[in-house]
Design an enzyme around this catalytic site. Structure first.
Site, PDB file in Angstrom:
ATOM      1  N   LYS A 117      -7.461   6.684 -12.601  1.00  0.00           N
ATOM      2  CA  LYS A 117      -8.731   6.124 -12.129  1.00  0.00           C
ATOM      3  C   LYS A 117      -9.883   6.517 -13.046  1.00  0.00           C
ATOM      4  O   LYS A 117     -10.796   5.728 -13.281  1.00  0.00           O
ATOM      5  CB  LYS A 117      -9.028   6.565 -10.697  1.00  0.00           C
ATOM      6  N   LYS A 200       1.285  -1.738 -10.395  1.00  0.00           N
ATOM      7  CA  LYS A 200       1.218  -1.746  -8.933  1.00  0.00           C
ATOM      8  C   LYS A 200       0.258  -2.839  -8.436  1.00  0.00           C
ATOM      9  O   LYS A 200      -0.777  -3.060  -9.064  1.00  0.00           O
ATOM     10  CB  LYS A 200       0.705  -0.358  -8.523  1.00  0.00           C
ATOM     11  N   LYS A 203      -6.099  -3.260  -5.397  1.00  0.00           N
ATOM     12  CA  LYS A 203      -7.383  -3.918  -5.141  1.00  0.00           C
ATOM     13  C   LYS A 203      -8.217  -4.005  -6.402  1.00  0.00           C
ATOM     14  O   LYS A 203      -9.093  -4.855  -6.525  1.00  0.00           O
ATOM     15  CB  LYS A 203      -8.192  -3.091  -4.130  1.00  0.00           C
TER      16      LYS A 203
HETATM   17  P1  TYM Z   1      -4.951   3.401  -0.089  1.00  0.00           P
HETATM   18  O1  TYM Z   1      -6.098   3.022   0.786  1.00  0.00           O
HETATM   19  O2  TYM Z   1      -5.076   3.204  -1.549  1.00  0.00           O
HETATM   20  O3  TYM Z   1      -3.642   2.642   0.387  1.00  0.00           O
HETATM   21  C1  TYM Z   1      -3.242   2.633   1.744  1.00  0.00           C
HETATM   22  C2  TYM Z   1      -1.742   2.744   1.820  1.00  0.00           C
HETATM   23  O4  TYM Z   1      -1.149   1.640   1.116  1.00  0.00           O
HETATM   24  C3  TYM Z   1      -0.175   2.115   0.196  1.00  0.00           C
HETATM   25  N1  TYM Z   1      -0.154   1.206  -0.972  1.00  0.00           N
HETATM   26  C4  TYM Z   1       0.956   0.611  -1.426  1.00  0.00           C
HETATM   27  N2  TYM Z   1       2.239   0.633  -1.015  1.00  0.00           N
HETATM   28  C5  TYM Z   1       3.145  -0.104  -1.697  1.00  0.00           C
HETATM   29  N3  TYM Z   1       2.804  -0.881  -2.766  1.00  0.00           N
HETATM   30  C6  TYM Z   1       1.535  -0.939  -3.217  1.00  0.00           C
HETATM   31  N4  TYM Z   1       1.212  -1.708  -4.257  1.00  0.00           N
HETATM   32  C7  TYM Z   1       0.531  -0.174  -2.540  1.00  0.00           C
HETATM   33  N5  TYM Z   1      -0.802   0.000  -2.712  1.00  0.00           N
HETATM   34  C8  TYM Z   1      -1.200   0.845  -1.746  1.00  0.00           C
HETATM   35  C9  TYM Z   1      -0.658   3.511  -0.176  1.00  0.00           C
HETATM   36  O5  TYM Z   1       0.400   4.300  -0.683  1.00  0.00           O
HETATM   37  C10 TYM Z   1      -1.195   4.013   1.146  1.00  0.00           C
HETATM   38  O6  TYM Z   1      -0.154   4.555   1.935  1.00  0.00           O
HETATM   39  N6  TYM Z   1      -5.274   8.383  -0.446  1.00  0.00           N
HETATM   40  C11 TYM Z   1      -4.839   7.306   0.401  1.00  0.00           C
HETATM   41  C12 TYM Z   1      -5.521   7.278   1.750  1.00  0.00           C
HETATM   42  C13 TYM Z   1      -5.482   8.568   2.505  1.00  0.00           C
HETATM   43  C14 TYM Z   1      -4.348   9.102   3.187  1.00  0.00           C
HETATM   44  C15 TYM Z   1      -4.815  10.294   3.802  1.00  0.00           C
HETATM   45  C16 TYM Z   1      -3.037   8.676   3.328  1.00  0.00           C
HETATM   46  C17 TYM Z   1      -6.517   9.413   2.713  1.00  0.00           C
HETATM   47  N7  TYM Z   1      -6.140  10.444   3.493  1.00  0.00           N
HETATM   48  C18 TYM Z   1      -3.954  11.107   4.565  1.00  0.00           C
HETATM   49  C19 TYM Z   1      -2.175   9.493   4.097  1.00  0.00           C
HETATM   50  C20 TYM Z   1      -2.631  10.684   4.689  1.00  0.00           C
HETATM   51  C21 TYM Z   1      -5.160   5.983  -0.286  1.00  0.00           C
HETATM   52  O7  TYM Z   1      -5.998   5.896  -1.126  1.00  0.00           O
HETATM   53  O8  TYM Z   1      -4.502   4.911   0.217  1.00  0.00           O
END
Ligand code: TYM
Length: 339
Positions: A117, A200, A203
């Site tokens: 990032k 991947k 967004k």
């Molecule tokens: P975030 O908001 O980027 O994504 C949310 C969830 O979607 C999954 N994900 C994917 N899975 C498969 N293929 C993809 N291309 C893909 N893109 C996103 C992510 O793995 C995630 O599970 N840091 C985390 C949010 C967070 C969190 C937490 C998660 C904050 N605190 C505590 C678990 C526990 C994040 O940025 O997810």
């Protein structure tokens, strides 16, 4: 608490940053739904993580409602699970400070998501982006969560959380926190971009054709799948050959995850066939999966007060748990007053 629950607690979070895509749904949200039947479950709209990069305040408010709507439309039942807003439970940030003092610089320096990032811009990104995984550890630990369903891209953050749990318990010679287990569904752990099967689905990709959004209408879904990158040659005879065909593998993965079918079974249906056959069927499969969710989301988003009510009462319920855990942490660390 429901007496039929297993012991343990589920927590996961999703960032409210400009809409959710098929990767978020198949890799994470879809898997939250069955867990709420087995465990006490908390699903968090992680707005504090979102602001590690600039968010327009008006958009942030709308995006939080969109994540809550996506949770409910996907089958998370607010009567069974706690759906809440991270920033409304200040114990997350209070514990995060304590964990900042437990985690080591070397551990954070290894985080590949930060490196990706920040890119070449390391000196100019927010400090929050760097310490982001510690807040994530706090999200998990403040509920003593035992199971954390996520996509594969969060695996390293989960490993860091486990390191923090271990060091905390060792430092204070008390098993305050359980060791959280990641739940990563192998079948859809990493949904790839429709424009480049080695990247991947995300967004932040500049091409809208790289991702299918949960709010895309049926025509948009069809257009994006038709335009998805593929080879000129038909699908291969042998499944091993897919290793060198990331786009084909991704389309088959999306198909099998949407239909809850075994990947090999789906492959056998399309081996040696043209991509146009696969794409035509995939359009139908994705539309069947997403259109009821989209329609429910549209209805829910029309009822802002309902969504806000769910987030507000969820935050109060979450805080009841978080307060107790923070008190225990303050007790063992000497941060509480003696009386
Ligand atoms: P975030 O908001 O980027 O994504 C949310 C969830 O979607 C999954 N994900 C994917 N899975 C498969 N293929 C993809 N291309 C893909 N893109 C996103 C992510 O793995 C995630 O599970 N840091 C985390 C949010 C967070 C969190 C937490 C998660 C904050 N605190 C505590 C678990 C526990 C994040 O940025 O997810």
């Amino acid at each position: 608490m429901n007496k039929n629950f297993f012991s343990g607690r589920v927590l996961s979070g999703v960032q409210p940053t400009g809409g959710l895509h098929l990767g978020n749904y198949l890799g994470a949200i879809k898997n939250f739904v069955p867990l709420q039947e087995k465990f006490q479950s908390l699903f968090c709209v992680v707005d504090l993580h979102a602001i590690t990069v600039w968010q327009d305040p008006k958009d942030l408010i709308a995006n939080k409602c969109e994540v809550a709507a996506a949770f409910i439309a996907s089958g998370i039942d607010p009567k069974k699970s706690i759906i809440f807003n991270q920033s409304q439970v200040p114990e997350h940030t209070q514990l995060a400070w304590v964990l900042n003092c437990i985690a080591r610089m070397g551990w954070l320096n290894r985080m590949t998501q930060f490196k990706d990032k920040a890119g070449k811009n390391k000196e100019k990104v927010s400090v929050g982006l760097y310490t982001y995984p510690i807040l994530m550890a706090s999200d998990i630990m403040i509920y003593k969560a035992t199971h954390v369903p996520v996509g594969e891209d969060q695996k390293q953050h989960l490993e860091l959380t486990r390191d923090i749990v271990q060091k905390f318990n060792n430092d204070f010679k008390k098993e305050v926190f359980p060791m959280p287990e990641p739940i990563i569904m192998k079948s859809a752990a990493r949904i790839m971009s429709l424009r480049d099967g080695t990247k991947k689905m995300s967004k932040s990709d500049i091409s809208e054709y790289s991702r299918i959004m949960l709010t895309d209408n049926n025509d948009e879904i069809a257009k994006k799948i038709k335009k998805a990158k593929t080879d000129a040659m038909p699908l291969p005879e042998n499944i091993e050959e897919l290793e060198n065909m990331p786009e084909a593998k991704n389309l088959l993965t999306i198909y099998s995850a949407c239909e809850n079918k075994n990947f090999d079974e789906v492959f056998l249906k399309y081996q040696n066939r043209n991509f146009s056959d696969l794409k035509e069927d995939l359009i139908e499969v994705v539309i069947n999966k997403l259109s009821p969710i989209r329609e429910e989301m549209i209805k829910l988003l029309d009822n802002h007060d309902y969504l806000q009510g769910i987030l507000d009462s969820g935050s109060l319920d979450a805080q009841k748990i978080a307060k107790k855990v923070l008190k225990e942490v303050y007790d063992v660390t000497g941060l509480n007053s003696v009386s």
